[in-house]
Structure formats: structure tokens, C-alpha cells
Design an enzyme around this catalytic site. Structure first.
Site, mmCIF file in Angstrom:
data_model
loop_
_atom_site.group_PDB
_atom_site.id
_atom_site.type_symbol
_atom_site.label_atom_id
_atom_site.label_comp_id
_atom_site.label_asym_id
_atom_site.label_seq_id
_atom_site.Cartn_x
_atom_site.Cartn_y
_atom_site.Cartn_z
ATOM 1 N N SER A 61 73.381 36.788 5.672
ATOM 2 C CA SER A 61 72.647 37.967 6.115
ATOM 3 C C SER A 61 71.337 37.452 6.714
ATOM 4 O O SER A 61 70.552 36.803 6.031
ATOM 5 C CB SER A 61 72.380 38.890 4.939
ATOM 6 N N ARG B 147 66.675 45.064 -2.640
ATOM 7 C CA ARG B 147 65.628 44.117 -3.032
ATOM 8 C C ARG B 147 65.295 44.334 -4.495
ATOM 9 O O ARG B 147 64.576 45.273 -4.833
ATOM 10 C CB ARG B 147 64.386 44.331 -2.153
ATOM 11 N N GLY C 232 46.772 43.175 41.149
ATOM 12 C CA GLY C 232 46.030 42.245 41.996
ATOM 13 C C GLY C 232 46.353 42.441 43.460
ATOM 14 O O GLY C 232 45.731 41.842 44.318
ATOM 15 N N TYR D 157 77.782 43.431 10.832
ATOM 16 C CA TYR D 157 77.067 44.673 10.532
ATOM 17 C C TYR D 157 75.566 44.488 10.692
ATOM 18 O O TYR D 157 75.079 43.348 10.722
ATOM 19 C CB TYR D 157 77.367 45.160 9.108
ATOM 20 N N ARG E 104 51.469 51.273 52.205
ATOM 21 C CA ARG E 104 51.562 50.810 50.811
ATOM 22 C C ARG E 104 52.150 49.406 50.752
ATOM 23 O O ARG E 104 53.006 49.051 51.558
ATOM 24 C CB ARG E 104 52.498 51.709 49.993
ATOM 25 N N ARG F 163 63.029 61.574 40.551
ATOM 26 C CA ARG F 163 63.211 60.537 39.527
ATOM 27 C C ARG F 163 63.862 61.198 38.322
ATOM 28 O O ARG F 163 63.817 62.438 38.190
ATOM 29 C CB ARG F 163 61.870 59.916 39.151
ATOM 30 N N HIS G 39 53.701 45.453 4.666
ATOM 31 C CA HIS G 39 54.236 46.156 3.498
ATOM 32 C C HIS G 39 54.263 47.659 3.728
ATOM 33 O O HIS G 39 55.273 48.328 3.505
ATOM 34 C CB HIS G 39 53.381 45.805 2.274
ATOM 35 N N ARG H 116 70.090 41.223 -3.439
ATOM 36 C CA ARG H 116 69.354 39.976 -3.272
ATOM 37 C C ARG H 116 68.639 39.616 -4.557
ATOM 38 O O ARG H 116 67.954 40.453 -5.145
ATOM 39 C CB ARG H 116 68.328 40.131 -2.143
ATOM 40 N N LYS I 193 59.399 49.944 46.358
ATOM 41 C CA LYS I 193 59.097 51.293 46.865
ATOM 42 C C LYS I 193 59.918 51.607 48.100
ATOM 43 O O LYS I 193 60.487 52.694 48.231
ATOM 44 C CB LYS I 193 57.615 51.379 47.231
ATOM 45 N N GLU J 105 67.125 32.829 6.820
ATOM 46 C CA GLU J 105 65.797 33.318 7.197
ATOM 47 C C GLU J 105 64.824 32.182 7.438
ATOM 48 O O GLU J 105 63.631 32.403 7.607
ATOM 49 C CB GLU J 105 65.251 34.282 6.135
ATOM 50 N N CYS K 18 69.644 41.982 7.896
ATOM 51 C CA CYS K 18 68.994 42.980 7.060
ATOM 52 C C CYS K 18 67.490 43.006 7.294
ATOM 53 O O CYS K 18 66.760 43.618 6.538
ATOM 54 C CB CYS K 18 69.296 42.728 5.588
ATOM 55 N N MET L 69 47.029 45.025 46.924
ATOM 56 C CA MET L 69 46.594 46.309 47.466
ATOM 57 C C MET L 69 47.601 47.379 47.113
ATOM 58 O O MET L 69 48.804 47.144 47.130
ATOM 59 C CB MET L 69 46.471 46.215 48.987
ATOM 60 N N GLY M 142 67.757 37.265 7.680
ATOM 61 C CA GLY M 142 66.475 37.864 7.336
ATOM 62 C C GLY M 142 65.549 37.595 8.510
ATOM 63 O O GLY M 142 64.788 36.641 8.506
ATOM 64 N N THR M 143 65.659 38.433 9.526
ATOM 65 C CA THR M 143 64.955 38.098 10.773
ATOM 66 C C THR M 143 63.453 38.326 10.679
ATOM 67 O O THR M 143 62.726 37.851 11.543
ATOM 68 C CB THR M 143 65.542 38.874 11.966
ATOM 69 N N ASN M 144 62.963 39.021 9.665
ATOM 70 C CA ASN M 144 61.502 39.099 9.503
ATOM 71 C C ASN M 144 60.949 37.700 9.237
ATOM 72 O O ASN M 144 60.069 37.208 9.944
ATOM 73 C CB ASN M 144 61.103 39.974 8.306
ATOM 74 N N ASP M 145 61.462 37.073 8.195
ATOM 75 C CA ASP M 145 60.964 35.741 7.854
ATOM 76 C C ASP M 145 61.358 34.733 8.919
ATOM 77 O O ASP M 145 60.599 33.809 9.206
ATOM 78 C CB ASP M 145 61.496 35.317 6.477
#
Lengths: 884, 884
Positions: B772, B574, B117, B859, B108, B352, B468, B630, B38, B753, B839, B119, B774-777
Site C-alpha cells: 500500500s 491507523r 512579459g 485500489y 494582439r 467558451r 494533521h 496498519r 488566440k 513509503e 492509502c 505585449m 504511503g504517498t504522503n511520506d
């Protein structure tokens, strides 16, 4: 003794052919790349002056030349092969293609590694319409001669001339049918003669040319076939899948065939250099005069003990006994040998390290040290650690007859016989009445523990090497066959079906948890026995190992067993195993189904005294040795009942309507519980659970300290950490509870069982004072394979060589092991004295222990019954690391 | 303009206090460590000569001294603070503690980072029984003066004197009840006077000493409170968990309070330097004469537009307008400012960066480039990529009134209104009749796709950002709110309950997939519009980005949408999404439930022509751009029916008894399907499935090549590889199928993956031509978290800061990202030209794209509707990488 095959003038030509035999040796066991595996082994035997049948090897360089030059050979190869042949004839005293004493040859392929899809062997090269008569007359056995001949035609026709194998078998079958014979051994000399003629006609018709009568043509045809087999589609596919370079090529081994059935100065036999059952240092073997090798095994004539040979053929016996001593000196191990005597001349056909019982192995190793043949280190390295199971569990008598019903996974070693029981309650009752029971389940769950305790052995039709049944059985030291896919267990019908047989409760079966066999009825057992040799070897092992050995244990019995077997602490106490006791399970379920923190705390308050008492007992027994206690780990719904009766009971106890209980249970359902709300996540979301456990642990440690004056070496372990922040929060929780009671000693650490924890181990070590690798879960997440579901593809994966071994049984060093390595390095970088161990199932696996020694863990922790195995494996690992 | 506060003779004392204001500035924005966040910001405003209310900062070094010296201060601090105070009084023209024109102060805390936590603020320091009268008289507002005073006593009593906060509120409540008042604003001057007296009595009673009347005592009491708050247990715990070092300390900022309500030469207001709705370059704001800041917001008086100030206070307006230009030049961005005029003197309370609509953001950025204020790169970097959603989907009018029923996860952006429908079939019917429908499900499965297609939006009560429902909705570009835990959907009762409300089919709701809000009834929408500024900026972005952008697409509609939004290929098709079409699902189920290879092949033969036709259509549209297809990935039981009606239908179609079908379905059940029989494992165990798919793909490519003359840039992708051997076997399978038909071009690669695949990428790249991610899995396995089950702890984890963001929405760079990095490095080491993309859902997330640019992927591939976002994010990533 040496002479050179290729004594040609300079410029010295390239050497393509390497000879071996009694007075010639041009290679040794180190030259696999040049001579192939088989060739190098034969050369080695020749090198140490064993009388092997002479032979020569066309090296892998010939193969390379062959493919670089449009399937042709080097100019001087013919000369070198002829020289090799001449040497064979001289050593054997027979002539290739000779009508009277025809020399016969075997031709074999031999790459660096054994490879399916390639030609294996053609025997009896050199036989034709003329030489077969010679063989018949000097062997005095016409049937034998024509049987040899037809075998040559059959193999040669198939492999070299591309005549379908089935056609030959059809001719033999037709002959037998027409003559009312059932076995090939029923066919006499006349029969084989007739069949040989039909074979020749078949070849002429199918191949468009006759079976070659010229011996040289036969030899080169066979050599060609070996080199061509390197490039069959099957061999190519196999190499691609297994990353074997094309340019390795194959060698060809040509060797003289020798005969033990050419008269009474001929014989054949097999022997061990020491007794393979007891380990006694005495020559042990059998032989038959005027016989072929297969006659010894076939059992038509009864072989004589070797001691008889001492009388009938004293010279030969002396030679053989001298060879026995040479062999033990050279290989410094007990050997299993095959030999043939042709006209008083002894030939060694094979020597290899002899198979033996675990008892024999221990005696041989310990005695060889005393004889000065090997060192203590050699002795330690020589005993396969898992063979110690024979010292620790009953095993099936290898001589017993048995009807194998089906096979499953060898999930927990030892054998047991009992009556089939499908229900754990029944198992408990029958066992209380003195019955012996095998508990048979599709899979087991924590609710079945009492039945597993009561049973002599456990059989499941689903689940892998680290399934619930397998892990619990190993912990109890009980035999278990798991994941027997061919077994269909029908609880409703109360039947066990397998391969067409239907068994009912009360029927007796025997299971062998070391082989995975399921056997009908009772089978004779050998009882375990810890010999003096065993104790000696274990002492030697303890003196050299660096890794500490702990046990995974929760109960008083576990802990006592672990100490008896030499454990140096508890590496994993799974607190949840204490939750299923009937006196507390209801409170546990109340805790899980609580809808408010107050309800949950009320239930926890009832559980706390039980937990405290459990820990007090454990700490007393362990008497100052380190004890690692893991906070609650599994998904909560594992503790909930599944059957409607139990759910009704629970509803009554909770004063809730049944459908409300159902609703709450359903809400806890998870799509993938292994990756759900468990471990540290429970401690974060419901801190009161971990607070209660920590309080019970610390208060128990205080009580025992006051009682005994000894401080408990306490390690509190948080499961399933994936980030440093989780560890920060839960370490703060533990410290807060500790601050609220009397001061006591403890350290707090974490399981490393998720890939992310391994990658972030450096950060996590800032807060965690120790790591314990949970390699079961780490294997599941690193591979993305659930151990409960792997059964649908694991057999295919092992069969196709994708997995050399079940990664849940033996650690995958390339993937899972890489993460372990990273975590150890990163953890030590942050905290140089961090204590690092492993408490997954791999902790009792010798191959894995080798790896854990390499990466420098401080200890391994395994089931109590595997502690001796781990002690020996750790000693071997320390020795191997020193060597490398 | 600068002067030095501490003009003392040598030896120069340590500087503890830093002043700022109109004619003094002793710091800037870079000094966060010394001045706190601040303080540094206030100093910066002062540095660029904005007229901020003057103040001074006790640096973090004072805090360090305080804790190193038993809570005492440096000797010369009093002198430095007094000097600071004197400066304030001079600048403001009021005196601290003065009875007539009392200077009021705010105190302040300010650490480097904002920290719960600690003041926060005490306002109005300097008021006492005497000065309050002065404030009342010169402000002409007695009620205001006593309201200020009671606030001081209340805050001070609570924070400094430890009197429980509730006690003060009780007094106010009692007063209101007794006088029949309902709001604090109803209390008049007399009331606040009475309350002030009661507050003072309360403090005397609770604290044992009176509220201090001495202003200096008040000031130092407040400063003490700030420093003490650094060591409260809550602050300590927070720092431990978040790894914030104790020795950072906090600073204290003391600043003059200014008043806009002391007469008609006073005013207060808020403004934007440009129009935040449209982006137009015009001063835009409101003000109120003789008013406090909160009056502008409270809406009791109607504020006037700034243009009025030009007339009534032309001098001040000129100054303000000049500041506007200064600000835009200094911050080179549109600013949101607050100001107060006290006796004609303008004070800037805050500046700001201003919030704006996406349309305004684009216009401002593009126009500022044209004005020469910023570069094209700045413009690209300034637009939050996800704000482009406002260009692509309907959004809720921010001005619209709305009744929020509940909140879920913002799973797919955009908003939609429709009637509640629980069943996908109903959704399809109602939609066909012209109805607008929101499909409400506990969770969706592939069987619901037709209903999702028909609906305007999707709401689920379970599942996360990559459930899903979320993935499919994003792919369709439809709004989705997922995992709304407070919503209980009861299919049987046909009700949606939430927070006490019960809704029935036909009731209208609106969902906002960008915020997760679920709103009752219809709400006014803004329709999407692609402006000229959008096109300009996207063009600039395309010129600087390095990453290619592809789309995840299976259908003709997906592919066309992707191309329209600028996709440069398909990164993930898919194939299983093509299996649910009613014309083929039965064959798919036949294939799955087959018990022999023959049965399975027969079913596959029926599926093959459909698949081929699908691929032909896709290849035609993509017209030579790369297409990654795939092979079958999900567990087979995902395709099986769950409801008894459907199972009966299936049994009829298969001519099997219903219980047999049940049995076969049960046999496919898995404990953790995510880690079970799927992906490459299907291809290894049932090679005929992959063979059929590969044949359909290759034949489709051949057909389109013949049709168009253009080669299809075909990439065949194997999912869920964990070992090189699997890839060897499946690459051999693909090559074998290719060899059996007409020659065509393709490359074969794999998803990465699983953690093991990442660690073994070097070996896998020997066989795979592309990766490629598969960053979900990969996220699921690296963390050991199932995205379907994470809902039970993810909210806690985010709330407690364990996860800075949902790791399924934004890649975890430390863990999952580390594996990506390892895999890219190892893969390129083996095969320098290996094509590497991603992907998973992270492909459309800007923060993740930044990471993917850093590790050098080729990519990213994302839902068609996220392609513009990915294009912009990729451009930003390229620029940021160049800068770093």
C-alpha cells in the site's frame, strides 16, 4: 598418494563420504556447497599436502536424503563411513573404541555459511569407561583423560540426549564448593572421575537411558544431532530472516583428535610465517613439549621460541620450516599456523592469513613484490585502506593495559588523552594555557567549533557516524568517539556518568576513535610514522587508480593538509562553515532575522567582504586545481543562538527587545529541519543570499587570476535541488551575477542528494554542468532515517543483521547506490561529458569507493585526513573492476 | 464562401497572413503552432460559420523571419496585410483611416502558450484627430469617441513609444483633482478632449516625436511592438526557466473592432446556452440596446432578458438562437457567449465552455446523454470530480456578500460558520451547550481531536494540505482552512489577528474549506443535496471503473460513512488514532515511558482489550469487505503531553517525580521525528508492541467470525519498511503470534513509503503479500520536504511554477510517481498476484487517481467523504486510459 575409499564394484554407488588426510584427498576449497565451509577448507589443506589430522565428510547430499527420507540414511552410508574410519585409524595408528590406543574423533556441523542455531562441535567421541583408561595410561595423564571424558559426556548429554546444560554445571559447581575449589583447573583426576560418575547418573535419570558406551553408537548419535540441528526452530527462523534456502542442508565433518601431550616426542605450538609486528621475513613462533594447545595460550608454562626446536627436534623443525615456505607460496601471504606433534609426527591443525600491524602489512606486501611472490597489484589489493589510519594518527599501543569505561561509535580515527571538559569556551581557555582537553558534549553544534579546534579529541553521547561531531572531527583529523549511549553527560552537575562511575572536569580519559573505546586515565600511545614502504605503495596505487581524489575543505589549514596528503582538488567547500567566525556571526544572525529584503541586504553587504577574502585564500592555495564551492545549505536557525545570554547579546546588537528576538527565532522553528527551508529553497525564496555569495566567489576568482595569471578551476554548486526548474532559476541567478561583473570562468552544477533529483537527473543535466552526490542526505531521504536520531534503533538494526553496516558509513548499494547509478546514467545520457563526483562521508570509505568506481564516477571527495585511504581504495577498486 | 487573400500569379509566394471572418477562413483550432493560441481559436469560430468580427493573423513564421533578418519583414508581407485589411473593410463596411466611418483594429500577440512579459493588446488602432470626429458623429457619442482615442494613445505611447505608463495616469489624476472628480467615468467629452491634447504633448516631449496620425503607421508600429516583445528580458527569462524554445515565436492577430452602441439597431449581450445554475435546457442571457460590452457588466443600466429580444429584434434573436444550437452541437457542451450587434449585424465576440454549478453540470451531462448529444462516457468525463464536494458539504451561496478577512489553504472542503474558540476543551464545552464553534489553532495535534470533533470547522495558521488538521478534518468531513499565514493566533492574549483586524473568542467567522477563504461573520449557505442526476452519473461511473475504492477509517462513524458513500473496504486503519481515547491514553503513556520490557508489557496488557474491542466493532460493520490495519506508526513522543499541567497529572498517575517524567520525555526528543524512531523500527526494537497489536487484531477477527460465520478479509500492514529483512522479521513476528492462537485468515503486507522500499520492492514482495503506497511520506522523502515545514517556501515554489501543484495534494508523477511505477513493476515481477493500493492523501485526488490507473494499482483508499469523488475519478481514469 591418492587412494579411493569406496573401492566397490560397479554399478558405482553414489558417493556420500569424502575423505582427507595425508595420503587421501577427495575435495578442495571450491566445494563449499557439497562439503560445507569447514570441510572444504580441511580438504584444501590436505590437497596441498599439509599433514592435517585425517578425517572424512558426510556431504550435504546426505542431509538432503535424510530429510527426504524421514530421517533415515542411504543404504551404503554405513559402508562408506566405516571405510573412512578405517583410513583414519591407519593414518593415526590408533583404533576407534580400542582399550589401549583409542582413536578419538571430533564431529562438527558445516553449512555453506556459518549459521547460529545449529550444533557446533562434539569432541572426544570414542571415549568410554574402558577407553578412558587407555587414554590415561598412554598419555600418562589421568587427569587429562578424565577431563576429556567428562567433556564428551557433558556435550553429548546436552546436544544429543537433550539433558539441560545447567544440570552439568550444577554438578561441577557443587563439587568445587564442597571441596573448597574455585576454578575448574583446580579439579584433579579424582575429582573428574567422581564428576564423570555423577554425569552418567544424571543422564540416566533425565534421559531415561544411559550414556552410550559403544563408540559407534556415539558417532552416529553425534551425526544424527548435526543433521537434526538443521531443523531446530532457531535455525529455521534464522534462515527465513536471512533468505537462506532450506534445501542447502549441512555437511558433517568427522576428524581424528591428535595429542601433543603424550610424551617428550610430542609438542604443540603456534607460529607466523613472518614477523606480524614488524613484517620482517623470519619464522616467528613458540612451542611447548608434551603439552596441549591450550597450554601455550594459558601461560602456566613458558613456551620456547621456535629456534629451540631446531636444536631439540631438528627433523620436525625442518618439516615445519618447509611447510612455512609451501604455505607462503600457496597462499602468497603471511600465515598464522597451529600445529601439534604426536609421537614425532607433525600435524597442521590450522593455517590462516595472519593478522599484522599496518606497518608489517606494508612491509610484507612491498617485500613480497620484490621477492617475486606477488605482483604490485596484489600488494595494493592486500592492504586494508583504513589500516593506513595507523600511519596518520596516534594509536593506542596494543600491548598497553587499559580500563575501558564505555564504548561509542568509532567516529574519527586516532587516539587522544586529555582532561574532561564540558564547555567549548573552557576547552579553548585550558588549551591556550597548555592543557590537553577532551571535549565531552551530548552532541555538538556549529557553535562549538572553537572548542573542538582547541580539544585533542571529542566525545559525544548522542549522534551517529555522520553527526556534526563526527564529520567535523574527521575534517580536522581529530579523534572522536560519538553516540556513546552509556555515557550520561550532565552540564548542570558538571559530571560524566558511565556504568556506575562518575567523572568530573579535570579527570583524565583516553578515547580511541578507531575502536570507539573510552578509557580511564592515560594510556601508552604509538606515534604515527610514514615509512618508505608506505610511500612506495601509495605510488603504486596512484599509478593504477582512475578515480580522482579531492578533499572537503574550507579553511587554509584544511586545504594545505589536503594537498599534503595528495588531494587533486576541493570537492566540497561548505560556505556556511565560514559563517561562525566571531567577526561575522552577528551579521549572519542579522541577515537571518531580517524582516525585510533591505535589512537582509544590509547584513549581507557586511558579510560579503569576509566571504570574498576566504575564497581568495582558498583559490591561492589550490593554485589552479578544481574547487567546488557549495552555496549556503543548512536551515538558517542553525546559526542562531540558543542560550539566553547570547540571545540578550543579539538583541542588544540588533537594537530589538529580547522578546522580539525570541519571537523571530521561534518563527524559524521547524518540525523536521532536515526536510525544511534550506539549500536551493533558501536561494529561491531569498535570492539576495545566493547573489551575494556568487558575487564574492566570482570576484575572488578574478582577484586571484589577476594576481597569479592562472585561471581558477571554479565550480559553483547548488545544494538540495529536487527539480530542473529550481536549477534553471538558480543557474539564471548565477549567470546574471556573472554578467554584472568582469568576465571569468566558472561552471554551475548541483548536488544530487534527494531521491527525486536522482530520478530526474536526465532533465537536471540539461542545466547543470556537474553533479556531486551528497550521499549523506541521499541516505537520509532514501531510508527515511535522520542521522541524528538513528541512534535509537541503529544498534538493534546492526545486531539483527538488517544493516550489514551503518549506511551512513558505507553506502547502501541496493537502494542509495541504485539512485546514484540511475542518476549517473541519466545525467550522461543528456550531457555525455558531465563531471560526476561524490562529496558525502562515503567519499572516504573503501567499500563505497569500490562502488563509485563501478558506476564510473569521475572523483570522490573526502576529509583531508582520509585522502591517502581514498587513494589506496580507488586503486583497489580500479584493479577489482578490471578483474571482474 | 471561401476566397483566397493572396491571388497572385506563380511562383506562389509563401503564405504569411491568414484571414478569418464570415466569408473567409484560413485556419482552425489545430494550428496553434502557426497561428498562436488566440488566432487559432478565432479561426475555429470562423470555420464553424459563427459571425466573428473579421481579422487576419501574421503567423509565427513571420516572427522567425523577423529575427533571422535583423528585424525586417518578408517582401510580400505588405501586400498580404493590405489584402487582409481590404477584406475586413468589405465585411464590416467601414474603412481603415476613413474620416466618416473609420474601421478600428485590435492588435494582439499570440504565442503557442500564454506567456507573461509579452505585449498583450492595443485597441482602437485607426483613431486619429480626424477619424475620432467621424467615430463621434456616427456613434452619436463624442465622449465615447474621445475615451477610445485617449485609450489608444495611452496604450500605444506606453507599449510602442516607451513613454512611462505612470505619466499618463498622472495627467488623468491631475485633471480629476483640478475638476473635483473622483472616477474616470465622471470625466466628460470635454475632459477627454483636453486629456488627449495633454497626452500628445507628453509623447512629443518624452519620445521626441509625435503620436502617429497615420493609421498604417499605427498598425505597423503595433505589429512591431508585438514581435519585439518576444525578446524582452522578462520574456527571455520566463522561457529559460520554463524550457520554452526561442524559435517558437509569436503570431500577431489583427481584428476589426465592432460597436454595439452606434444606435438603436445596435446592442450587446452575454448568454449561456443552458441555465448555468440549474442546468435547465433553456436559453439564458441578457442584453442592452445601444450599449458597449462593459455596460452590461457595469450595472448602470439594467440589462433585459433575452426573451425581450425575441420581441424587439426577432430576426437577430432567431440567428442567435440558431447559433446557440450550432454551438452546442459543435462543442457538445453548454457555452458561455458574448455578442455584439452593430447596425443589425450580429457578431460573436467569444464562445467558451460555460461555468456552472455542480448541480447544473450533473443535470446537463445526464440530459445531454438522453438528448443523444453525448455518450455516457462523455458525461462521466465532463464532471470535475472535486465539484461533487458541492453535493456532499454545505457551500457558501455564490451570490452572498462577504468580507474576506484572509486566505489559507483549502484543506478540507465545505463551509461552516461558528464562534472563534482557541482551546479544544472550550470547543467541546461550548458545543455540548449547543454552540457552533470554529476551532482556531496555530496547528493541531492528536491531543486536539476531541475539540476538532466538537467544532463545525477548523482553522490553522500553520501546516499544509497534509498537515494533521487537514488530514483529520478531511477524514471527519469537516471544513478546514489550513496554513493561513496572515492569521496570527495568540493563545495567551486569546486573539486572532489578521490584516489589521483583531478578533476575540465569541466573534463569528465563516470558513470556506473549498477556497481557503476566512470570512467575517455569518454567510448564507447552500445545503448539500444528492440529486437523481448524481445517482445516475455515479452508477454509470461504477460501471466503467476498474480501480476499487476503499476508505481510510478507524472509527465506527468513519466506517459507516465510508460504506454509505460506496467504499468497498478499508484501505487504512491507523491504529494509533485509537490511542487518544481518555480511557487509554494514560496506559499508552505508561507504555511509552516504560524503562523495562516488563513495565512496557504491563501497560500493553491494559491497552490490548481496548484495541480488540475497536477491531471487533470495525470488522462487524465492514462485514466481510477487506480491512487493512496498519501497526503502530508515529514517533512515540507524539502521544506524550506537552503542557505542564498534563505532565504533572501523568507523573501522579505513574507515581514518578515530575522531573523524572520530564527527563524521560526529553530523552524521546528527536531532531527530525519524521525520520526517526517510528513505524517498523518500533516493531523491531520493541517487538512486544506489535505482538500486542497483532494479537488484538487476530482475536477480534476470530470473535467476529464466530459471531457472524463470515471470515474477516484481514490485511495486516507494517509501516515504514525500507529493507526486506525488516519485513522478514516482522512477518515472522506476525506468524508467531498467529501460531500461538486459534487459526484464522490474514495476509501480511507493507506500506511502500520510502524511496528505498520502492527500489527494493522486488525483494520485499518475496515476503509481503500486498503493498500500500504511503504517498504522503513517500513525497516527503523523495523531495526531502517535510509537509509541516513546507509553508515557508511552497507558496514561492507554486508562484514561480516550480511546482505546478502542491505535491502533497496531487502526486508528482515524474519523481514520486516514478518510484510508484518501479515498485509496482518490481513487486509484480516477484509476485504476480500481489495486491497493490494507495492509502496516502493522493488516494482522493482525481489527477493522482488518473496516474494510479495508468500504473495499474488495484485500489485507492481515501477519506470517507472523498469516496464519491474517487469513484468518479476512477471511472474517468479508466476511460482516458482506454482512449490513449
Amino acid at each position: 598418494m591418492m587412494k579411493n575409499l569406496n573401492a566397490k564394484p560397479a554399478p558405482r554407488p553414489q558417493k556420500w563420504v569424502y575423505g582427507f588426510g595425508q595420503d587421501l584427498c577427495e575435495g578442495d576449497t571450491s566445494q563449499r556447497n557439497l562439503l560445507g565451509g569447514k570441510g572444504a577448507n580441511l580438504a584444501e589443506m590436505s590437497r596441498i599436502e599439509l599433514p592435517v589430522p585425517p578425517g572424512f565428510i558426510l556431504s550435504t547430499e546426505v542431509c538432503t536424503f535424510f530429510y527426504q527420507n524421514d530421517s533415515s540414511y542411504p543404504d551404503d552410508i554405513k559402508f562408506q563411513v566405516d571405510a573412512g574410519l578405517k583410513h583414519l585409524e591407519e593414518e593415526i595408528g590408533m583404533l576407534f573404541g580400542d582399550g589401549k590406543k583409542p582413536l578419538l574423533l571430533s564431529v562438527r556441523s558445516g553449512a555453506r555459511v556459518s549459521m547460529p542455531g545449529m550444533m557446533d562441535t562434539i569432541l572426544n567421541i570414542g571415549l568410554n569407561d574402558t577407553t578412558v583408561a587407555g587414554l590415561a595410561s598412554f598419555s600418562g595423564n589421568e587427569r587429562f583423560a578424565f577431563d576429556c571424558y567428562r567433556r564428551l559426556i557433558q556435550m553429548y548429554g546436552d546436544v544429543v540426549m537433550n539433558v539441560e546444560h545447567d544440570h552439568f554445571e550444577d554438578i561441577i559447581d557443587t563439587y568445587k564448593r564442597r571441596n573448597g575449589l574455585s576454578l575448574d583447573t583446580d579439579i584433579n583426576a579424582v575429582g573428574w572421575k567422581e564428576i564423570v560418575e555423577q554425569f552418567k547418573t544424571l543422564i540416566q535419570k533425565e534421559a531415561g537411558k544411559p550414556f552410550p558406551q559403544n563408540s559407534q553408537e556415539q558417532l552416529w548419535g553425534a551425526v544424527n544431532a548435526v543433521f537434526n540441528s538443521w531443523m531446530t526452530p532457531r535455525a529455521i527462523t534464522y534462515r527465513r530472516i536471512n533468505d537462506i534456502p532450506e534445501d542447502w542442508g549441512t555437511a558433517v565433518t568427522v576428524q581424528a583428535v591428535v595429542f601433543g601431550n603424550m610424551g617428550d616426542d610430542c609438542a604443540t605450538g603456534v607460529a607466523f610465517t613472518r614477523n606480524p609486528s614488524t613484517g620482517e621475513n623470519a619464522f616467528y613462533g613458540e612451542f611447548l613439549v608434551n603439552a596441549q594447545g591450550e597450554d601455550v595460550v594459558a601461560g602456566i608454562r613458558t613456551p620456547l621460541p621456535l629456534s629451540d626446536m631446531k636444536k631439540t627436534m631438528p627433523d620436525v623443525y625442518e618439516k615445519l620450516n618447509a611447510i612455512r615456505l609451501t604455505l607462503e607460496k600457496h597462499y602468497t601471504d603471511m600465515q598464522d599456523i597451529e600445529f601439534t606433534i604426536q609421537n614425532k609426527k607433525l600435524y597442521m591443525l590450522q593455517t590462516r592469513t595472519g593478522k599484522r600491524t599496518a606497518h608489517a602489512a606494508l612491509r610484507i606486501a612491498v617485500e613480497m613484490v620484490k621477492e617475486g611472490l606477488i605482483t604490485k597489484e596484489d600488494a595494493i589489493l592486500r592492504i586494508p585502506p583504513t589500516s593506513l589510519d595507523q600511519m596518520l594518527h596516534p594509536t593506542i599501543d596494543p600491548k598497553a593495559a587499559k580500563t575501558i569505561l564505555a564504548r561509542g561509535l568509532p567516529a574519527s580515527p586516532g587516539s587522544a588523552t586529555g582532561t574532561i571538559t564540558f564547555n567549548p569556551d573552557d576547552a579553548e581557555k585550558l588549551s591556550a594555557d597548555g592543557g590537553k582537553v577532551i571535549l565531552c558534549r551530548t552532541e555538538t553544534s556549529p557553535e562549538d567549533i572553537h572548542g573542538m579546534h582547541a580539544a585533542k579529541g571529542i566525545l559525544t553521547s548522542r549522534g551517529g557516524m555522520t553527526s556534526h561531531a563526527a564529520v567535523v572531527a574527521r575534517g580536522m583529523g581529530k579523534p572522536c568517539v560519538a553516540g556513546a549511549g552509556d555515557v550520561i553527560i550532565d552540564y548542570k552537575a558538571q559530571t560524566l556518568q558511565t556504568n556506575g562511575k562518575i567523572l568530573n572536569p579535570g579527570d583524565k580519559i583516553t578515547i580511541d576513535g578507531s575502536t570507539g573505546e573510552i578509557i580511564l586515565g592515560e594510556v601508552n600511545m604509538l606515534q604515527p610514522e610514514m615509512t618508505e614502504h608506505f610511500s612506495t605503495l601509495m605510488q603504486w596505487a596512484d599509478n593504477v587508480r582512475r578515480l580522482k581524489i579531492r578533499a572537503n575543505a574550507e579553511t587554509v589549514l584544511d586545504a594545505e593538509t589536503a594537498l599534503k596528503f595528495g588531494a587533486e582538488g576541493i570537492g566540497l567547500c561548505r560556505t556556511e562553515h565560514m559563517f561562525f567566525d566571531p567577526a561575522r556571526i552577528l551579521h549572519v544572525r542579522q541577515m537571518i532575522l531580517a524582516e525585510t529584503k533591505e535589512e537582509r541586504c544590509a547584513a549581507l553587504n557586511k558579510i560579503e567582504p569576509f566571504q570574498r577574502e576566504d575564497f581568495i585564500k582558498l583559490f591561492r592555495i589550490m593554485n589552479g586545481l578544481p574547487v567546488t564551492i557549495r552555496l549556503l545549505d543548512p536551515p538558517l536557525h542553525e546559526f542562531l543562538p540558543h542560550e539566553s545570554g547570547e540571545i540578550q547579546e543579539l538583541a542588544r546588537a540588533l537594537s530589538l527587545p529580547v522578546d522580539k528576538v525570541h519571537q523571530r527565532i521561534n518563527r524559524l522553528h521547524e518540525a523536521n529541519p532536515m526536510l525544511g527551508m534550506r539549500g536551493a529553497r533558501l536561494g529561491i525564496v531569498y535570492p539576495e543570499i545566493y547573489e551575494t555569495q556568487v558575487r564574492a566567489i566570482l570576484e575572488a576568482a578574478l582577484t586571484v587570476k589577476k594576481e597569479t595569471g592562472n585561471t581558477v578551476a571554479l565550480e559553483i554548486m547548488v545544494p538540495l535541488i529536487s527539480t530542473k526548474k529550481e536549477m534553471n532559476i538558480l543557474k539564471a541567478l548565477i549567470d546574471k551575477v556573472a554578467a554584472s561583473i568582469e568576465k571569468t570562468n566558472y561552471i554551475a552544477g548541483t548536488m544530487i542528494e534527494l531521491p527525486r533529483a536522482a530520478l530526474q537527473a536526465g532533465a537536471i543535466a540539461e542545466t547543470a554542468a556537474f553533479f556531486s552526490f551528497g550521499t549523506n542526505d541521499l541516505t537520509q531521504t532514501t531510508f527515511g532515517i535522520s542521522r541524528d536520531d538513528a541512534g535509537s534503533f541503529l544498534p538493534d538494526y546492526q545486531m539483527r543483521g538488517i544493516f550489514a553496516s551503518d549506511p551512513f558509513a558505507s553506502i547502501d548499494t541496493d537502494g542509495v547506490g541504485e539512485l546514484v547509478k540511475i542518476a549517473v546514467e541519466q545525467g550522461r545520457k543528456t550531457r555525455s561529458d558531465i563531471k560526476v563526483g561524490i562529496c558525502g562521508e562515503h567519499g572516504g570509505d573503501p567499500a563505497s569507493i569500490l562502488f563509485f568506481e563501478k558506476v564510473g564516477l569521475d572523483y570522490v571527495s573526502c576529509s583531508p585526513y582520509r585522502v591517502p585511504i581514498a587513494r589506496l581504495a580507488a586503486a583497489q577498486a580500479a584493479l577489482l573492476k578490471k578483474k571482474s
